[in-house]
Structure formats: structure tokens, C-alpha cells
Design a protein around this motif. Sequence first.
Motif, PDB file in Angstrom:
ATOM      1  N   ALA A 135       0.919  -1.062   0.054  1.00 53.70           N
ATOM      2  CA  ALA A 135      -0.270   0.036  -0.062  1.00 53.70           C
ATOM      3  C   ALA A 135       0.896   1.273   0.073  1.00 53.70           C
ATOM      4  CB  ALA A 135      -1.101   0.024   1.150  1.00 53.70           C
ATOM      5  N   LEU A 136       2.002   1.247   0.704  1.00 59.07           N
ATOM      6  CA  LEU A 136       2.748   2.539   0.785  1.00 59.07           C
ATOM      7  C   LEU A 136       3.544   2.655  -0.718  1.00 59.07           C
ATOM      8  CD1 LEU A 136       4.601   4.459   2.227  1.00 59.07           C
ATOM      9  CD2 LEU A 136       6.211   2.664   3.024  1.00 59.07           C
ATOM     10  N   VAL A 137       3.995   1.536  -1.026  1.00 55.57           N
ATOM     11  CA  VAL A 137       4.728   1.505  -2.566  1.00 55.57           C
ATOM     12  C   VAL A 137       3.399   2.363  -3.672  1.00 55.57           C
ATOM     13  CG1 VAL A 137       5.398   0.362  -4.575  1.00 55.57           C
ATOM     14  CG2 VAL A 137       6.418  -0.275  -2.249  1.00 55.57           C
ATOM     15  N   ILE A 138       2.360   1.626  -3.356  1.00 53.32           N
ATOM     16  CA  ILE A 138       1.258   2.126  -4.427  1.00 53.32           C
ATOM     17  C   ILE A 138       0.807   3.553  -4.057  1.00 53.32           C
ATOM     18  CG2 ILE A 138      -1.119   1.724  -5.244  1.00 53.32           C
ATOM     19  CD1 ILE A 138      -0.689  -1.247  -4.346  1.00 53.32           C
ATOM     20  N   ALA A 139       0.607   4.031  -3.096  1.00 48.38           N
ATOM     21  CA  ALA A 139       0.399   5.271  -2.791  1.00 48.38           C
ATOM     22  C   ALA A 139       1.515   6.436  -3.014  1.00 48.38           C
ATOM     23  CB  ALA A 139       0.068   5.335  -1.197  1.00 48.38           C
ATOM     24  N   ILE A 140       2.630   6.026  -2.773  1.00 43.24           N
ATOM     25  CA  ILE A 140       3.678   7.121  -3.332  1.00 43.24           C
ATOM     26  C   ILE A 140       3.974   7.137  -4.831  1.00 43.24           C
ATOM     27  CG2 ILE A 140       6.219   7.406  -3.274  1.00 43.24           C
ATOM     28  CD1 ILE A 140       6.278   6.367  -0.397  1.00 43.24           C
ATOM     29  N   ILE A 141       3.906   6.004  -5.323  1.00 45.38           N
ATOM     30  CA  ILE A 141       4.087   5.851  -6.810  1.00 45.38           C
ATOM     31  C   ILE A 141       2.914   6.704  -7.465  1.00 45.38           C
ATOM     32  CG2 ILE A 141       3.969   4.578  -9.053  1.00 45.38           C
ATOM     33  CD1 ILE A 141       5.855   2.756  -7.495  1.00 45.38           C
ATOM     34  N   TRP A 142       1.645   6.538  -6.913  1.00 44.19           N
ATOM     35  CA  TRP A 142       0.319   7.210  -7.464  1.00 44.19           C
ATOM     36  C   TRP A 142       0.525   8.760  -7.287  1.00 44.19           C
ATOM     37  CZ3 TRP A 142      -4.187   5.865  -9.805  1.00 44.19           C
ATOM     38  CH2 TRP A 142      -5.260   6.595  -9.691  1.00 44.19           C
ATOM     39  N   ARG A 143       1.280   9.086  -5.996  1.00 46.94           N
ATOM     40  CA  ARG A 143       1.162  10.544  -5.772  1.00 46.94           C
ATOM     41  C   ARG A 143       2.485  11.002  -6.539  1.00 46.94           C
ATOM     42  NH1 ARG A 143      -0.001  14.163  -1.588  1.00 46.94           N
ATOM     43  NH2 ARG A 143       1.723  15.747  -1.141  1.00 46.94           N
ATOM     44  N   GLN A 144       3.566  10.460  -6.908  1.00 47.58           N
ATOM     45  CA  GLN A 144       4.511  11.035  -7.415  1.00 47.58           C
ATOM     46  C   GLN A 144       4.723  10.625  -8.946  1.00 47.58           C
ATOM     47  OE1 GLN A 144       5.436  13.321  -4.658  1.00 47.58           O
ATOM     48  NE2 GLN A 144       7.310  12.845  -5.879  1.00 47.58           N
ATOM     49  N   TRP A 145       3.570   9.795  -9.481  1.00 39.58           N
ATOM     50  CA  TRP A 145       3.734   9.214 -10.740  1.00 39.58           C
ATOM     51  C   TRP A 145       4.274  10.250 -11.887  1.00 39.58           C
ATOM     52  CZ3 TRP A 145       3.730   4.595 -13.067  1.00 39.58           C
ATOM     53  CH2 TRP A 145       3.517   4.573 -14.545  1.00 39.58           C
ATOM     54  N   SER A 146       3.739  11.495 -11.580  1.00 42.62           N
ATOM     55  CA  SER A 146       4.185  12.338 -13.091  1.00 42.62           C
ATOM     56  C   SER A 146       5.750  12.746 -12.668  1.00 42.62           C
ATOM     57  CB  SER A 146       3.002  13.657 -12.915  1.00 42.62           C
ATOM     58  OG  SER A 146       3.738  14.542 -13.770  1.00 42.62           O
ATOM     59  N   SER A 147       6.095  13.053 -11.613  1.00 44.85           N
ATOM     60  CA  SER A 147       7.452  13.673 -11.274  1.00 44.85           C
ATOM     61  C   SER A 147       8.314  12.362 -11.364  1.00 44.85           C
ATOM     62  CB  SER A 147       7.550  14.002  -9.686  1.00 44.85           C
ATOM     63  OG  SER A 147       6.507  15.161  -9.477  1.00 44.85           O
ATOM     64  N   LEU A 148       8.012  11.325 -10.968  1.00 45.30           N
ATOM     65  CA  LEU A 148       8.644   9.884 -11.132  1.00 45.30           C
ATOM     66  C   LEU A 148       8.993   9.721 -12.842  1.00 45.30           C
ATOM     67  CD1 LEU A 148       7.464   7.712  -8.461  1.00 45.30           C
ATOM     68  CD2 LEU A 148       9.764   8.779  -8.412  1.00 45.30           C
ATOM     69  N   LEU A 149       7.794   9.832 -13.476  1.00 46.72           N
ATOM     70  CA  LEU A 149       7.953   9.717 -14.789  1.00 46.72           C
ATOM     71  C   LEU A 149       8.855  10.521 -15.751  1.00 46.72           C
ATOM     72  CD1 LEU A 149       7.086   7.438 -16.978  1.00 46.72           C
ATOM     73  CD2 LEU A 149       5.057   8.898 -17.454  1.00 46.72           C
ATOM     74  N   THR A 150       8.556  11.894 -15.311  1.00 51.95           N
ATOM     75  CA  THR A 150       9.366  12.891 -16.106  1.00 51.95           C
ATOM     76  C   THR A 150      10.905  12.715 -15.733  1.00 51.95           C
ATOM     77  OG1 THR A 150       7.691  14.400 -15.518  1.00 51.95           O
ATOM     78  CG2 THR A 150       9.516  15.533 -16.292  1.00 51.95           C
ATOM     79  N   ALA A 151      11.138  12.409 -14.408  1.00 51.87           N
ATOM     80  CA  ALA A 151      12.618  12.445 -14.182  1.00 51.87           C
ATOM     81  C   ALA A 151      13.126  11.244 -14.868  1.00 51.87           C
ATOM     82  CB  ALA A 151      12.669  12.281 -12.519  1.00 51.87           C
ATOM     83  N   THR A 152      12.407  10.127 -14.909  1.00 50.78           N
ATOM     84  CA  THR A 152      13.017   8.908 -15.620  1.00 50.78           C
ATOM     85  C   THR A 152      13.190   9.190 -17.185  1.00 50.78           C
ATOM     86  OG1 THR A 152      11.833   7.412 -14.180  1.00 50.78           O
ATOM     87  CG2 THR A 152      12.468   6.541 -16.109  1.00 50.78           C
ATOM     88  N   LEU A 153      12.209   9.739 -17.662  1.00 55.15           N
ATOM     89  CA  LEU A 153      12.398   9.962 -19.138  1.00 55.15           C
ATOM     90  C   LEU A 153      13.328  11.016 -19.418  1.00 55.15           C
ATOM     91  CD1 LEU A 153       8.484  10.066 -20.162  1.00 55.15           C
ATOM     92  CD2 LEU A 153      10.147   7.866 -20.260  1.00 55.15           C
ATOM     93  N   SER A 154      13.599  12.007 -18.670  1.00 60.21           N
ATOM     94  CA  SER A 154      14.304  13.249 -19.218  1.00 60.21           C
ATOM     95  C   SER A 154      14.805  13.915 -17.960  1.00 60.21           C
ATOM     96  CB  SER A 154      13.774  14.068 -20.246  1.00 60.21           C
ATOM     97  OG  SER A 154      14.684  15.108 -20.413  1.00 60.21           O
ATOM     98  N   PRO A 155      16.155  13.739 -17.347  1.00 60.40           N
ATOM     99  CA  PRO A 155      16.540  14.662 -16.321  1.00 60.40           C
ATOM    100  C   PRO A 155      16.315  16.222 -16.723  1.00 60.40           C
ATOM    101  CG  PRO A 155      17.786  12.731 -16.669  1.00 60.40           C
ATOM    102  CD  PRO A 155      16.884  12.661 -17.699  1.00 60.40           C
ATOM    103  N   ASP A 156      16.673  16.212 -17.747  1.00 61.92           N
ATOM    104  CA  ASP A 156      16.927  17.809 -18.191  1.00 61.92           C
ATOM    105  C   ASP A 156      15.309  18.508 -18.053  1.00 61.92           C
ATOM    106  OD1 ASP A 156      19.594  17.731 -18.631  1.00 61.92           O
ATOM    107  OD2 ASP A 156      19.667  17.330 -20.782  1.00 61.92           O
ATOM    108  N   LEU A 157      14.484  17.539 -18.706  1.00 63.72           N
ATOM    109  CA  LEU A 157      13.109  18.157 -18.757  1.00 63.72           C
ATOM    110  C   LEU A 157      12.581  18.336 -17.389  1.00 63.72           C
ATOM    111  CD1 LEU A 157      10.442  18.843 -20.338  1.00 63.72           C
ATOM    112  CD2 LEU A 157       9.808  16.205 -20.187  1.00 63.72           C
ATOM    113  N   ALA A 158      13.047  17.431 -16.451  1.00 70.27           N
ATOM    114  CA  ALA A 158      12.751  17.440 -15.064  1.00 70.27           C
ATOM    115  C   ALA A 158      13.134  18.501 -14.374  1.00 70.27           C
ATOM    116  CB  ALA A 158      13.199  16.205 -14.359  1.00 70.27           C
TER     117      ALA A 158
END
Length: 265
Positions: A135-158
Motif C-alpha cells: 500500500a505504501l509503494v502504491i500510494a507513493i507511486i500514485w502520488r509521485q507518478w508524474s514527477s517520477l516518470l518525468t525524471a525517468t524519461l528526461s532529467p533535463d526536462l525534469a
Amino acid sequence: MLDDFLVRAALAACGTATAAALLGCFVVWRRMAYFGDATAHAAVLGVAISLAFSMSILVGVTAVALGMAVLIHLLSRQGQPVDTLLGVLSHGALAIGLVAVSLIPGQRIDVESYLFGDVLSVSRLDVAVIWAGAALVIAIIWRQWSSLLTATLSPDLAYAAGINPRREQLILTLLLAVVVAVAIKVVGALLITALLIIPAATARGLTRTPEAMALVSVAFGILSAFGGLRLAIVFDTPVGPSIVCLSVFLFSLATISRQFRTTGK
């Protein structure tokens, strides 16, 4: 219902697979397999420390896994290849943990249950801990999804969007430690990385968007967990390896299917 050990085993396997598959998408995207191995192998050292100081296995494993996660994060900030260091940390922690466990006096320890898992022996408390971690993993990924995905795809864009990629990587690394801590009872230290990577890799070839990949990865993880448990009961094989074997089989089917579709075009 939870008095039935098979029900507890199924719930524990499902919770572990859900958290591992979801986090596994980021592990695959970021090529963090070595990070997963190092954190998972350190869990055995956590077991040894727990037994030596007569403390909860969960507490010891979590503390060591988190410590390894932070150490890996610090090493990765140095801007140099860390594959060799991760290999040393991974296998060194595993070897030290196994030696330490064998040296603890007055303890009869089933080392294999920590290496390959023993989901059939999970208690109600274990199920609760596993689902709390999931539940902790799901909640944090849900909350941070956009930030985590942006940082993963392009650090410069992040950076341009005001997101700190290092912070997002630290979040993922700490979540990895949480998954390792709750999964050691189900699949063991040697197989946790497989449960992280294989369902995500299977889903990657069948989906077109990150969101779809995450959902399909969780579906494959749960299918592998339930199917592997069933196979273990029918053929009297170890549950952890059975779950991973079924996961590999599903990956193979997905790969063959993708090849046929590509050839057909």
C-alpha cells in the motif's frame, strides 16, 4: 479465512507481486537491476543482524535494505560507473550475511527460506506487513507518478519543470528497499530482482504507454504469483522459484507473440 495457510500464502504472494511489478516498471526504465540485486542480497545480512541481536527479522532486514539503498544512492551521485561497486556490495553483503548466519550460536536457521522464500509459512502478521508495504509503494507511486516518470524519461526536462531527478531516484531506491523487506518471506533474497524485472519486461513489449505498462505489469505479476503457487502445490516444488519460472514462461510467450506480430507486418 486467514486461518487457511494457502489463503495467507496467496494474499502474501499477491501483495508482493503487486508492489514489485509496479516498482519494477521504473527499475526497467532506469536500468536499476543491479540496484535491486544489491539491496536484495543485503537483506540476508539484515537477517543475521536480527538474529544476533534477538530483534524482529523485519526490522533488521528493513534497516539494512534502507542503509544499502542510501549507500547506493550516494555512490550513484558521483557521476561515475558504479556497476563494479554494486557487484562488490551485492555479493559481498550476501556472502557476509551467509557467513554471519552460520556463526550465530544456538540458532537452527533454515537459510534456504531466506534465499528462496517460504510463502507457505507466512503468518497473519506477515500478510498485514506485506500489504502495508504494498500500500505504501502504491500510494507513493500514485502520488509521485508524474514527477517520477518525468525524471525517468528526461532529467533535463525534469529540471526545467522544477523537479529534482536525484530526489525522485532516492524515492525509488527507498521504495526498492521496502519491497525487498516485505518480499524476502515470499520469494527470498535471490529471486526478488526477478519478480521486479520480469513482469515489467513482459508488459513492456505489449503496451504503448507507461500507464498501460504499469497496469499490465501488475496483472502479470499477480498471475505469476497465483499460478506459481498453484504449480508448487500440484508438483510439490518450491513456491518462490515456481513463481519466477511461470513469470519467465509468460515473458517467453509475450516475446514470441511480439515477434509473430512484427513478422506479420
